[in-house]
Design an enzyme around this catalytic site. Structure first.
Site, PDB file in Angstrom:
ATOM      1  N   CYS A  18      40.353  46.242  49.599  1.00  9.99           N
ATOM      2  CA  CYS A  18      38.996  46.719  49.333  1.00  9.99           C
ATOM      3  C   CYS A  18      38.968  48.229  49.463  1.00  9.99           C
ATOM      4  O   CYS A  18      39.542  48.791  50.400  1.00  9.99           O
ATOM      5  CB  CYS A  18      38.014  46.083  50.314  1.00  9.99           C
TER       6      CYS A  18
ATOM      7  N   HIS B  53      34.489  38.921  44.986  1.00  6.45           N
ATOM      8  CA  HIS B  53      34.612  40.056  45.905  1.00  6.45           C
ATOM      9  C   HIS B  53      33.444  41.029  45.730  1.00  6.45           C
ATOM     10  O   HIS B  53      32.820  41.440  46.716  1.00  6.45           O
ATOM     11  CB  HIS B  53      35.950  40.758  45.644  1.00  6.45           C
ATOM     12  N   GLU B  54      33.151  41.391  44.480  1.00  8.69           N
ATOM     13  CA  GLU B  54      32.092  42.374  44.249  1.00  8.69           C
ATOM     14  C   GLU B  54      30.709  41.803  44.515  1.00  8.69           C
ATOM     15  O   GLU B  54      29.834  42.490  45.060  1.00  8.69           O
ATOM     16  CB  GLU B  54      32.188  42.926  42.822  1.00  8.69           C
TER      17      GLU B  54
END
Length: 215
Positions: A126, A168-169
């Site tokens: 990340c 993830h986003e």
């Protein structure tokens, strides 16, 4: 007393961020903006400002470099994210991870739901947690619903690595970091990744570090 930066009106905050050229500063873990659910986008930014902000997110994502970036990662608590993945990986990695090129996309007010029960586990990193990676087990296929930057509805199923990027986003917009879903024993520095765990799958890491993989 002046309002704090993260509580300022969002349009004013975005204008401030865009006052300088080049990539935007990326917020690191520990900043409260990464732990709050972002506001749904409901026109807080006018069309021109939204377009400028989206372009700034794109520039910042490319410069990092990364394959996705959410608005909270630059300090803006709005449910907006961008993704793009040229997928410059060896064929073996592409096949194992299902990593295929993804065009530039803007996700406005996204949400996702698993499709089926298959889960896949791979190392993940990340931009807001620089220097580290960890194994995260996620649904291998998800259905994404959102709008694009022009307000057009999106309803699409993603599989493989694109599904991981979408999750993830979108998680960022709910105040969730990938570390919240990661296998703690897998946490590895970038140096350890380059030295030991560069294989297409994390099987060797699981055996050596002592954690289990799904399935």
């Amino acid at each position: 007393m002046a309002a704090s930066r993260d509580r300022a009106p969002l349009a004013e905050l975005v204008e401030e961020l865009l006052a300088t050229d080049g990539p935007l500063p990326i917020v690191a873990a520990g900043d409260p903006v990464l732990r709050r659910a972002a506001e749904p986008f409901e026109g807080q930014l006018g069309p021109r400002l939204l377009a400028r902000f989206v372009e700034a997110l794109r520039i910042t994502m490319h410069a990092a470099p990364g394959v996705g970036l959410a608005a909270p990662q630059v300090g803006v608590g709005l449910r907006i994210a961008v993704i793009e993945d040229p997928a410059p990986v060896p064929e073996e990695v592409r096949l194992v991870r299902g990593r295929v090129p993804q065009p530039f996309r803007v996700l406005v007010n996204p949400s996702y739901a698993p499709v089926g029960g298959t889960r896949a586990a791979f190392f993940e990193g990340c931009l807001s947690v620089p220097g580290w990676q960890a194994v995260v087990a996620r649904p291998a296929e998800v259905r994404l619903t959102c709008e694009d930057e022009r307000g057009r509805a999106v309803d699409e199923v993603f599989t493989g690595w694109p599904a991981r990027i979408v999750q993830h986003e979108t998680d960022h917009l709910d105040g969730t970091l990938y570390l919240d879903r990661a296998e703690p024993r897998s946490l590895s520095s970038n140096e350890a990744m380059a030295r030991w765990w560069a294989q297409p799958t994390p099987q060797e890491a699981a055996a050596s570090l002592g954690f289990e993989l799904p399935g």
